[in-house]
Scaffold this active site. Sequence first.
Site: not given
Ligand code: NAD
Length: 493
Positions: A173, A248, A282, A379
């Site tokens: 997804k 992550e 991140c 963040e």
């Molecule tokens: P997000 O949490 O909004 O979405 C991530 C994914 O989860 C998307 O595919 C989204 O559709 C899905 N999602 C959202 N709510 C959900 C739910 N309730 N149930 C299941 N799936 C759901 O994050 P984003 O804005 O796409 O990415 C940015 C975030 O990702 C930042 O917090 C960043 O720090 C983190 N990130 C972490 C790493 C790491 O390695 N730790 C790497 C890259 C990004």
Amino acid sequence: MKKVDVFINGEFRTPFLNRYFPVINPATGDVIAEAAEGNEQDIEWAVESAVKAFRETTWAHDKELRFRVLNQLATLLRDNLDELTELESNITGRPIREMKAQLARLPEWFEFFASVLKTHGTDSPPFSGDYINYTQRIPLGVVGLITPWNHPLLILTKKLAPALAAGNSVVIKPSESAPVTPSILGELAKEAGVPNGIVNIVPGYGAVAGKALSTNKNLAKVDVTGGTETGRHIAAAAGFNLAKVAAELGGKASVLVLPDANLEEAVNGSAFAAFIATGQTCVQGSRIFVHESQYDEFLERFVEKTKGLKVGDPQKLETDIGPVISEKQYRRILDYIQIGKDEGAEIAFGGKSLDGKGYYIEPTIFKNVHNKMRIAQDEIFGPVTCVLKYSTTSELIELANGTDMGLAMSVWSNDIRQAHNLAGKLEAGIIWINDHHRIDPSSPWGGFKSSGIGLENSIKCFEDYSKIRNVIVNIQEKSFDWFDGSAQVKRYS
Ligand code: NAD
């Protein structure tokens, strides 16, 4: 305009609802693609297809096939890098020079995990008596991969390569903001020889498609990268189903500049840490700690360096800072800049949005920041960083560790003893010394505290995508019958 459909059992289909949502180029605000709005039914079909392929194809058992196919996928990726780089830069707004540097490394993940699957052995644990005892490493089954928008292909690759190497089938997804390149990766996987149904992709919103995937009872594991709150929801749902979880999540990385550091290197490194990917990583260096004796000089040089960064069209090679991903994120970042000012921090550079099309915000440096301020704790996920002062090493450790997040930190120092000593006291899963944001498929990547659980990269990640079966073989000469009454030996069952 590109249309992204649901990819199930090796073919593209219209989504159950026959609805599509727009994918926006953040540099212009224009719609550049439309993606299927997958729902619960699409997820159900995708998981069914993954279960069937896992059971009925040879994928889970045939290591030779997986080795060949993963290497072929690496080759196909290399052949398609130019198209993928341009597309991903248009979709995320990330400057093309950065995008090229990042995507050029993707094939390494498929090659590394192909090598691991070929070479990683299993144990023969000692067992008392006349027995041969060995373990088999076998795939988990169907795995759900939920990915963010900020590195759409890199993060998917970090999960897909070990998942496939270990013999699993997957349902992906991708982020609703960047589903285009993940869909192309699915096509390339098919072209490389991945059997139909082993890789399935359902674009859609997190609250619908993501939720349906993470709550599906047929998943053996869910691997998510995203915000910390998203991770909590997904881990709770997977936990209820007793599925494994890797998460992550968010970060708030500290950059620790020690008094003996080479100041020019520390300034260049801090600029990279803070503003690469327009601050949307991140591991963004969003808390830069500088000793009080060097604070003013560091700040002056850091501001000078930041002034030289070129904000503009991500497709131009000379651009350093592109737009942020969406209007929603643009407003949120500007709100945080206001929060910082209201909290009493001062802007040393930037702080404003740019006029015209696209979601552009100047690289922004806050000075006179206190560790408890929201801009130093939350963040923000944009081109905003804070420079904080410290006076002693013990205070520095306390300040750097004084956040809920624990993904990564960097230490800048020429004193080997001090730098390593400090590395051992920092609460983060990744510590760089005299560098920031270095990554390798062989090197474990995962956060402490609210930054997540589980790992990406490394042999450990491959192991996490498999399970162990123990086989115990009785080689005693005499046959055994407990109920003949003669056995007096100890027995543990
Ligand atoms: P997000 O949490 O909004 O979405 C991530 C994914 O989860 C998307 O595919 C989204 O559709 C899905 N999602 C959202 N709510 C959900 C739910 N309730 N149930 C299941 N799936 C759901 O994050 P984003 O804005 O796409 O990415 C940015 C975030 O990702 C930042 O917090 C960043 O720090 C983190 N990130 C972490 C790493 C790491 O390695 N730790 C790497 C890259 C990004």
